[in-house]
Write an enzyme that holds these catalytic residues in place. Sequence first.
Site, PDB file in Angstrom:
ATOM      1  N   SER A  47      66.249  52.232  17.276  1.00 38.95           N
ATOM      2  CA  SER A  47      65.351  51.754  18.331  1.00 38.95           C
ATOM      3  C   SER A  47      63.900  51.617  17.890  1.00 38.95           C
ATOM      4  O   SER A  47      63.022  51.377  18.719  1.00 38.95           O
ATOM      5  CB  SER A  47      65.412  52.718  19.523  1.00 38.95           C
ATOM      6  OG  SER A  47      65.043  54.015  19.082  1.00 38.95           O
ATOM      7  N   ARG A 171      59.333  40.023  26.328  1.00 38.31           N
ATOM      8  CA  ARG A 171      59.208  41.248  27.137  1.00 38.31           C
ATOM      9  C   ARG A 171      58.378  42.303  26.385  1.00 38.31           C
ATOM     10  O   ARG A 171      58.560  42.521  25.205  1.00 38.31           O
ATOM     11  CB  ARG A 171      60.602  41.806  27.442  1.00 38.31           C
ATOM     12  CG  ARG A 171      60.616  43.082  28.303  1.00 38.31           C
ATOM     13  CD  ARG A 171      60.700  44.334  27.473  1.00 38.31           C
ATOM     14  NE  ARG A 171      60.923  45.543  28.277  1.00 38.31           N
ATOM     15  CZ  ARG A 171      60.875  46.779  27.814  1.00 38.31           C
ATOM     16  NH1 ARG A 171      60.626  46.980  26.527  1.00 38.31           N
ATOM     17  NH2 ARG A 171      61.089  47.810  28.586  1.00 38.31           N
ATOM     18  N   VAL A 172      57.478  42.949  27.118  1.00 36.93           N
ATOM     19  CA  VAL A 172      56.682  44.034  26.554  1.00 36.93           C
ATOM     20  C   VAL A 172      56.936  45.275  27.394  1.00 36.93           C
ATOM     21  O   VAL A 172      56.926  45.203  28.623  1.00 36.93           O
ATOM     22  CB  VAL A 172      55.179  43.679  26.568  1.00 36.93           C
ATOM     23  CG1 VAL A 172      54.339  44.867  26.106  1.00 36.93           C
ATOM     24  CG2 VAL A 172      54.909  42.469  25.684  1.00 36.93           C
ATOM     25  N   GLY A 173      57.175  46.414  26.743  1.00 38.47           N
ATOM     26  CA  GLY A 173      57.402  47.667  27.465  1.00 38.47           C
ATOM     27  C   GLY A 173      56.104  48.448  27.637  1.00 38.47           C
ATOM     28  O   GLY A 173      54.999  47.921  27.452  1.00 38.47           O
ATOM     29  N   ASP A 174      56.240  49.710  27.967  1.00 37.50           N
ATOM     30  CA  ASP A 174      55.072  50.570  28.188  1.00 37.50           C
ATOM     31  C   ASP A 174      54.412  51.008  26.877  1.00 37.50           C
ATOM     32  O   ASP A 174      53.224  51.345  26.860  1.00 37.50           O
ATOM     33  CB  ASP A 174      55.510  51.839  28.936  1.00 37.50           C
ATOM     34  CG  ASP A 174      56.536  52.621  28.113  1.00 37.50           C
ATOM     35  OD1 ASP A 174      57.594  52.046  27.788  1.00 37.50           O
ATOM     36  OD2 ASP A 174      56.274  53.792  27.772  1.00 37.50           O
ATOM     37  N   GLY A 195      61.452  55.972  27.491  1.00 37.85           N
ATOM     38  CA  GLY A 195      62.342  55.748  28.627  1.00 37.85           C
ATOM     39  C   GLY A 195      62.216  54.303  29.046  1.00 37.85           C
ATOM     40  O   GLY A 195      61.711  53.475  28.283  1.00 37.85           O
ATOM     41  N   GLY A 197      60.618  51.292  30.074  1.00 39.42           N
ATOM     42  CA  GLY A 197      59.199  50.923  30.119  1.00 39.42           C
ATOM     43  C   GLY A 197      58.753  50.407  31.466  1.00 39.42           C
ATOM     44  O   GLY A 197      57.624  50.667  31.902  1.00 39.42           O
TER      45      GLY A 197
HETATM   46  N1  ASP Z   1      59.752  52.747  26.604  1.00 45.49           N
HETATM   47  C1  ASP Z   1      60.363  51.830  25.670  1.00 45.49           C
HETATM   48  C2  ASP Z   1      60.363  50.457  26.254  1.00 45.49           C
HETATM   49  O1  ASP Z   1      60.637  50.297  27.418  1.00 45.49           O
HETATM   50  C3  ASP Z   1      61.744  52.221  25.290  1.00 45.49           C
HETATM   51  C4  ASP Z   1      62.032  53.693  25.254  1.00 45.49           C
HETATM   52  O2  ASP Z   1      61.169  54.470  24.898  1.00 45.49           O
HETATM   53  O3  ASP Z   1      63.153  54.119  25.583  1.00 45.49           O
HETATM   54  O4  ASP Z   1      60.126  49.517  25.534  1.00 45.49           O
END
Ligand code: ASP
Length: 301
Positions: A47, A171-174, A195, A197
């Site tokens: 990941s 797509r952009v996460g947190d 988790g 995002g």
């Molecule tokens: N927070 C990350 C995202 O949503 C993924 C993760 O940490 O599980 O991109």
Amino acid sequence: MWSFVSTWYFSKQAAQAGKAVLESGGDAMDAVIKGINRVESDPEVESVGKGGFLNENGELALDAAVMDGNTMKTGAVCAVRGFENPINIARAVMENTKHNILIGAGAESFARNMGIKESDMESLITDHARDVLKKAEEKGHDTIGAIALDSFGKMAVGTSTSGANMKLMGRVGDSPLIGSGFYVESGVGGAAATGLGEDIMRTCCSFRCVEFMRMGLTPKEAVEKTVILAHETIIRHGGKPDCIALICMNAKGEYAAAANHKGFTYAFADENTPPQVTEVTPIIDKDEDGPLFDGVAGYER
Ligand code: ASP
């Protein structure tokens, strides 16, 4: 006095690299970068960096960020392709531009100009990542977040992730968003999240956690309140929370972690503790009915 904490069992190698920097009097940001680089370059970690989860088009598009707790400067990159170590680009954004965030082609071109190591895109994709993508129903996402305190009292934080498996292109996460995926202020504390995002960013988890420590809560209290508050806020507004997990550290180098789901692990090391991994007991469980938020001054329901 130094301290290092990072998300997930796979970051034990990050804690080892961070320890090597910090115990020889090195800088907190160097410890964060060296630690995260190890995980980014490990194709077995599914990941982060090389070998990470792919987007819906079968591309590896990575997000990363850093923040310096002394200067409050930050640098982030989003959806970067063809680079194994996006955290190095994020640091270069922080140190060499007037900006905080560069995305996609702009970030890639900037990285080339800075001489950051580029790779053939296909060489960063593993067979495992292709298999996971094919099983479209399989959920997958995890981030390395790392927080360091060096012996000069400086704190730094960094994050790096491939984001969610099968994410839409763009797509952009947190993880690269300040206050959501990460935050740090030397003298107060730092936090990093992992988790889903979409849930973490709409509840600004990392900023909240640092603010709780500023209000005088211990790291354990702060991180648990943050997770419960985020979880409960989503429910209160008609949503169903997905995974939310955080690590944090205060200015004394004390750290803690919390999650709203089973299986969250984190690594840590400090002067008295060799690098090791521990599992977090969920403070609230997204898959069960749990206790509701019990109130913190200014945050009562
Ligand atoms: N927070 C990350 C995202 O949503 C993924 C993760 O940490 O599980 O991109």
